[in-house]
Scaffold this motif. Structure first.
Motif, PDB file in Angstrom:
ATOM      1  N   ASN A 142       0.817  -1.317  -0.018  1.00 44.88           N
ATOM      2  CA  ASN A 142      -0.104   0.006  -0.008  1.00 44.88           C
ATOM      3  C   ASN A 142       0.887   1.258   0.025  1.00 44.88           C
ATOM      4  OD1 ASN A 142      -2.276  -1.349   0.086  1.00 44.88           O
ATOM      5  ND2 ASN A 142      -2.582  -1.479   2.146  1.00 44.88           N
ATOM      6  N   GLN A 143       1.885   1.223   0.699  1.00 46.25           N
ATOM      7  CA  GLN A 143       2.819   2.311   0.926  1.00 46.25           C
ATOM      8  C   GLN A 143       3.447   2.604  -0.507  1.00 46.25           C
ATOM      9  OE1 GLN A 143       3.073   4.711   3.314  1.00 46.25           O
ATOM     10  NE2 GLN A 143       4.189   5.856   1.734  1.00 46.25           N
ATOM     11  N   THR A 144       3.917   1.581  -1.142  1.00 49.39           N
ATOM     12  CA  THR A 144       4.491   1.640  -2.340  1.00 49.39           C
ATOM     13  C   THR A 144       3.693   2.015  -3.372  1.00 49.39           C
ATOM     14  OG1 THR A 144       5.902  -0.205  -1.902  1.00 49.39           O
ATOM     15  CG2 THR A 144       5.755   0.441  -4.229  1.00 49.39           C
ATOM     16  N   GLN A 145       2.382   1.846  -3.470  1.00 46.28           N
ATOM     17  CA  GLN A 145       1.217   2.116  -4.541  1.00 46.28           C
ATOM     18  C   GLN A 145       0.847   3.665  -4.207  1.00 46.28           C
ATOM     19  OE1 GLN A 145      -1.796  -0.543  -3.504  1.00 46.28           O
ATOM     20  NE2 GLN A 145      -1.200  -1.795  -5.312  1.00 46.28           N
ATOM     21  N   ILE A 146       1.035   4.056  -2.879  1.00 49.78           N
ATOM     22  CA  ILE A 146       0.692   5.678  -2.731  1.00 49.78           C
ATOM     23  C   ILE A 146       2.057   6.309  -3.060  1.00 49.78           C
ATOM     24  CG2 ILE A 146       0.744   7.115  -0.655  1.00 49.78           C
ATOM     25  CD1 ILE A 146      -0.796   5.370   0.981  1.00 49.78           C
ATOM     26  N   THR A 147       3.295   6.116  -2.909  1.00 53.41           N
ATOM     27  CA  THR A 147       4.276   6.517  -3.539  1.00 53.41           C
ATOM     28  C   THR A 147       4.536   6.750  -5.099  1.00 53.41           C
ATOM     29  OG1 THR A 147       5.675   5.823  -1.639  1.00 53.41           O
ATOM     30  CG2 THR A 147       6.915   6.395  -3.546  1.00 53.41           C
ATOM     31  N   VAL A 148       4.147   5.522  -5.602  1.00 55.78           N
ATOM     32  CA  VAL A 148       3.925   5.565  -7.189  1.00 55.78           C
ATOM     33  C   VAL A 148       2.689   6.584  -7.684  1.00 55.78           C
ATOM     34  CG1 VAL A 148       3.347   4.154  -9.023  1.00 55.78           C
ATOM     35  CG2 VAL A 148       4.995   3.226  -7.204  1.00 55.78           C
ATOM     36  N   ALA A 149       1.887   6.691  -6.697  1.00 51.95           N
ATOM     37  CA  ALA A 149       0.885   7.603  -7.419  1.00 51.95           C
ATOM     38  C   ALA A 149       1.343   9.027  -7.043  1.00 51.95           C
ATOM     39  CB  ALA A 149      -0.495   7.419  -6.419  1.00 51.95           C
TER      40      ALA A 149
END
Length: 115
Positions: free
Chosen positions: A72-79
């Motif tokens: 989830n944190q990685t997806q937030i960072t990518v967004a």
């Protein structure tokens, strides 16, 4: 001379040996007592297996929770990075337009001066 017991015996094998030796010592030749002890041993083994499965299941759930949080944190960072890239592209396009207008005005001014 008897061979020493192997160190690689499984817990299950040790429990079976213990149950059988206990059955021999306690019950003697009484078959019903032996069967009863073996069934108690089987029941305790099944309980231990269920507890082991529950423990493994809890470990997996905890590990997956950690991985899910990281994902989830990685997806937030990518967004967020995607938004920043969009902003940079928009600003680059605006700067490009401003430079073109400046070039056109500079060319127009230099053409006016040459005439």
């Amino acid at each position: 001379m008897p061979k020493p017991a192997l160190k690689t015996e499984t817990k299950q094998a040790k429990k079976t040996v213990t149950a059988v030796s206990t059955a021999s010592e306690v019950a003697g030749p009484d078959m019903a007592s032996i069967i009863s002890l073996l069934e108690e041993h089987r029941a305790s083994s099944e309980l231990a297996q269920r507890e082991h499965r529950a423990s493994i299941s809890a470990d997996f759930k905890a590990a997956f929770a950690v991985l899910e949080a990281k994902l989830n944190q990685t997806q937030i960072t990518v967004a967020e990075h995607g938004e920043q890239i969009d902003s940079l592209e928009t600003n680059a396009n605006l700067q490009d337009q401003r430079l073109r207008i400046l070039e056109e005005k500079t060319l127009a001014c230099s053409n006016t001066l040459q005439i």
